[in-house]
Design a protein around this motif. Structure first.
Motif, mmCIF file in Angstrom:
data_model
loop_
_atom_site.group_PDB
_atom_site.id
_atom_site.type_symbol
_atom_site.label_atom_id
_atom_site.label_comp_id
_atom_site.label_asym_id
_atom_site.label_seq_id
_atom_site.Cartn_x
_atom_site.Cartn_y
_atom_site.Cartn_z
ATOM 1 N N UNK A 148 0.797 -1.219 0.000
ATOM 2 C CA UNK A 148 0.000 0.000 0.000
ATOM 3 C C UNK A 148 0.827 1.266 0.000
ATOM 4 N N UNK A 149 1.919 1.267 0.761
ATOM 5 C CA UNK A 149 2.762 2.461 0.846
ATOM 6 C C UNK A 149 3.397 2.785 -0.496
ATOM 7 N N UNK A 150 3.920 1.758 -1.170
ATOM 8 C CA UNK A 150 4.564 1.998 -2.461
ATOM 9 C C UNK A 150 3.544 2.313 -3.549
ATOM 10 N N UNK A 151 2.360 1.719 -3.469
ATOM 11 C CA UNK A 151 1.309 2.058 -4.428
ATOM 12 C C UNK A 151 0.932 3.538 -4.283
ATOM 13 N N UNK A 152 0.821 4.008 -3.046
ATOM 14 C CA UNK A 152 0.515 5.419 -2.819
ATOM 15 C C UNK A 152 1.640 6.316 -3.322
ATOM 16 N N UNK A 153 2.885 5.868 -3.150
ATOM 17 C CA UNK A 153 4.028 6.647 -3.634
ATOM 18 C C UNK A 153 4.020 6.740 -5.156
ATOM 19 N N UNK A 154 3.654 5.648 -5.822
ATOM 20 C CA UNK A 154 3.588 5.671 -7.280
ATOM 21 C C UNK A 154 2.487 6.614 -7.754
ATOM 22 N N UNK A 155 1.325 6.574 -7.093
ATOM 23 C CA UNK A 155 0.238 7.479 -7.460
ATOM 24 C C UNK A 155 0.637 8.936 -7.238
ATOM 25 N N UNK A 156 1.365 9.202 -6.154
ATOM 26 C CA UNK A 156 1.822 10.571 -5.884
ATOM 27 C C UNK A 156 2.853 11.014 -6.923
#
Length: 209
Positions: A148-156
């Protein structure tokens, strides 16, 4: 929609949603919807979903403008917010509907995905939050497993103006996990389809491949 049985095993993987990227223009295949191209009587997308269903808990289709073409597959369909901005736009749009701890991304033109794709990527994802496929000596930028953390980082990264997935992967030093090349045969041209048909015939004769 659930695809795996619940488990009390503490080593079991977190729930995974697969985002299948169906956008893009198949200009070298006459401009057709490439995921719908026929391979041995089934669409490329049908081959991909058949490979992924045993490995994930849910599937989301990220599409360009022609969402009606995908309604019959029975999966949630998310239309890219910006369909002309490449596959990262499709990933970012689809991530908004993902509610599982982990996300797998893969293009819709790889009909022979490995049956151990998620499990092979899982150790690196557990340790570092992300893992990407390498096959045939090349990083497969759109075949990733993210927490989840890396998915959010990619979206950001996308919201901040990033457009190339490979730049995010390189900047983050994301682990590459090596797979056999034949599991990531991409279909881009009529010759690729012919090659894939031969590979499909070989696999039908050797069903354990």
């Amino acid at each position: 929609m659930s695809r795996r049985s619940a488990s009390s095993d503490p080593t079991a993987l977190p729930a995974v949603t697969a985002i299948i990227l169906c956008g893009g223009r198949a200009t070298r295949l006459g401009g057709i919807e490439k995921p719908l191209a026929d391979l041995g009587g089934k669409s490329l997308l049908a081959h991909v979903t058949a490979r992924l269903e045993p490995q994930v808990d849910s599937i989301v289709l990220s599409v360009g403008r022609n969402s009606a073409h995908y309604a019959g597959f029975g999966y949630p369909v998310v239309v890219d917010d910006e369909p002309d901005r490449g596959p990262l736009a499709g990933i970012a749009s689809a991530l908004a509907v993902v509610d599982t701890p982990w996300t797998l991304t893969t293009p819709a033109d790889t009909p022979f995905l490995p049956s151990n794709l998620v499990h092979a990527l899982a150790p690196s994802c557990r340790e570092h939050g992300a893992a990407v496929v390498s096959a045939g000596g090349h990083r497969q930028n759109l075949a990733m497993l993210l927490d989840g953390k890396q998915a959010a980082a990619l979206a950001e990264f996308y919201r901040a103006g990033g457009r190339a997935v490979h730049r995010w992967l390189v900047a983050g030093g994301v682990d590459e996990v090596v797979f056999p090349e034949d599991g990531f045969l991409n279909i881009n041209t009529p010759d690729d389809l012919d090659h894939a048909l031969l590979e499909l015939d070989r696999r039908c004769r050797r069903p354990n491949d």
